[in-house]
Design an enzyme around this catalytic site. Structure first.
Site, short mmCIF file in Angstrom:
data_model
loop_
_atom_site.label_atom_id
_atom_site.label_comp_id
_atom_site.label_asym_id
_atom_site.label_seq_id
_atom_site.Cartn_x
_atom_site.Cartn_y
_atom_site.Cartn_z
N ASP A 6 -2.38 -3.78 -2.08
CA ASP A 6 -1.60 -4.49 -3.10
C ASP A 6 -1.49 -3.58 -4.33
O ASP A 6 -2.51 -3.16 -4.88
CB ASP A 6 -2.32 -5.80 -3.44
N ASP A 106 5.29 -5.47 -2.92
CA ASP A 106 4.21 -4.56 -3.29
C ASP A 106 2.95 -4.75 -2.47
O ASP A 106 1.87 -4.37 -2.89
CB ASP A 106 3.90 -4.66 -4.79
N GLU A 107 3.07 -5.39 -1.31
CA GLU A 107 1.86 -5.56 -0.51
C GLU A 107 2.10 -5.49 0.99
O GLU A 107 3.19 -5.80 1.46
CB GLU A 107 1.15 -6.87 -0.87
#
Ligand code: DGT
Ligand code: CA
Length: 359
Positions: A6, A106-107
């Site tokens: 993350d 974003d992960e």
């Protein structure tokens, strides 16, 4: 051997990476609605800004009040910029791991069983290497969690932030999870955790001890079994590579509520090129075009047109939108937001050989 990566305060960190003069200042990335100066919400903020109580989803006006006394920076969200970073980092992750499953901008989960087996030291070396590569190439920090399954990996990446690396071996799972609050558990939102709190279930240890029958009463059979297992650190869900996007869309907030086709089109049309360039970038052909309307009561209406043949033409979007919008407005009240969407994709498989052929 599962990991979860993350990126830290992602949008704001990208802005910092692009402009080092921002470092040390509170940085707030905003989604301006365009309706009035400062109307809109905070998308995210760096950790310095979070010290002042700035949070995602908070009105921009409130964030500005909280930062009134200090030097700070408010930046309008630049989604394309963050998507470009995201794509490069996900590609990097795919190079370093056996399987990658992206779950957000974003992960991502990743599986490195083939590379590391059950050797957590080896796995931790791989995770450190990923962190180092991400920083070297993009100047961004991320937090990674490693564990025997997705549930544990996700909790672990969230455990130490920013720039964290948390490793939870099978022997450590119970001790690691027990004291955490139930709302940290993947799949338990604020509503579910409120229900649980009413029953005195606060920590994951409480949840692990809770009777399955009580959980079934609250959540139904299927979710109850998942939650019960998850709380006990058990989760068999594999990390699976996700397929192509199934739709691409752009949605805007109108300057004022309206049901005037020309007025709405004037604001919607500028998004077509942006949408189209995404289609071209991803080498997709679309078969359907939709107009989406969000009414003042926040209900959603959609009108869709199926094209005769798959296409990647901008004119197919611009050509379909007016009729779709007209038909949508005929049967609805004023729109607050409006969007355009393409779907029904056919991938262009031989793009590179075609390009070579044309040369
Ligand atoms: P973190 O992971 O706690 O260090 O911070 P972020 O900012 O990376 O937060 P995360 O991972 O929940 O979300 C990733 C990005 O998604 C974030 O940088 C901006 C965007 N985002 C998150 N929450 C919201 C929201 O409530 N509204 C909007 N517009 N964007 C959001
Ligand atoms: Ca993040």
């Amino acid at each position: 051997m599962v990991g979860h990566l993350d990126l830290d305060y992602f949008y704001a960190q990208v802005e910092e990476a692009r402009d080092p003069s921002l470092r040390g200042l509170p940085v707030v990335v905003c989604v301006y609605s365009g309706r009035a100066e400062d109307s809109g919400v905070v998308s995210t903020a760096n950790y310095k800004a979070r010290e002042f109580g700035i949070r995602s989803g908070m009105p921009i006006t409130l964030a500005k009040r909280r930062l009134k006394e200090v030097e700070s920076k408010f930046i309008a969200m630049r989604r394309e910029r963050y998507e470009a970073y995201s794509e490069r980092i996900m590609t990097l992750l795919k190079e370093e791991t056996d399987i990658t499953e992206q779950t957000g901008i974003d992960e991502a989960f990743f599986d490195i069983t083939a590379k590391a087996g059950n050797d957590f030291e080896l796995a931790s070396g791989i995770a450190s290497e990923i962190k180092r590569e991400v920083f070297q190439r993009e100047r961004l920090t991320c937090s990674i969690g490693l564990g025997p399954n997705k549930i544990v990996a996700k909790l672990a990446s969230d455990f130490l932030k920013p720039d964290g690396l948390t490793i939870v071996t099978p022997q450590q799972v119970k001790g690691f999870m027990d004291p955490l609050s139930v709302d940290k558990l993947y799949g338990i939102g604020s509503k579910s955790s409120a229900l649980l709190r009413e029953k005195g279930v606060v920590t994951i240890a409480d949840l692990a001890r809770t009777d399955l029958s009580l959980l079934e009463e609250l959540f139904g059979r299927k979710l109850a079994v998942y939650i019960h297992n998850a709380a006990n650190g058990v989760n068999e869900e594999p990390v699976t590579e996700r397929g192509q996007a199934t739709q691409i869309s752009r949605i805007i907030t109108l300057k004022r509520d309206s049901r005037n086709v020309d007025e709405i089109l004037a604001q919607l049309t500028p998004t077509f090129e942006d949408l189209h360039s995404r289609v071209v970038e991803k080498k997709l052909f679309f078969r359907t075009v939709s107009v989406i309307g969000i009414l003042t009561d926040l209900s959603i209406r959609t009108r869709t047109k199926t094209l005769e043949a798959p296409t990647a033409e901008l004119s197919a979007i611009g050509g379909s939108a007016p009729d779709l919008l007209l038909s949508l407005i005929k049967e609805s009240g004023e729109l607050r937001r409006v969007g355009i969407k393409v779907s029904g994709f056919n991938e262009v498989k031989d793009q590179s050989s075609l390009a070579e052929f044309l040369q």
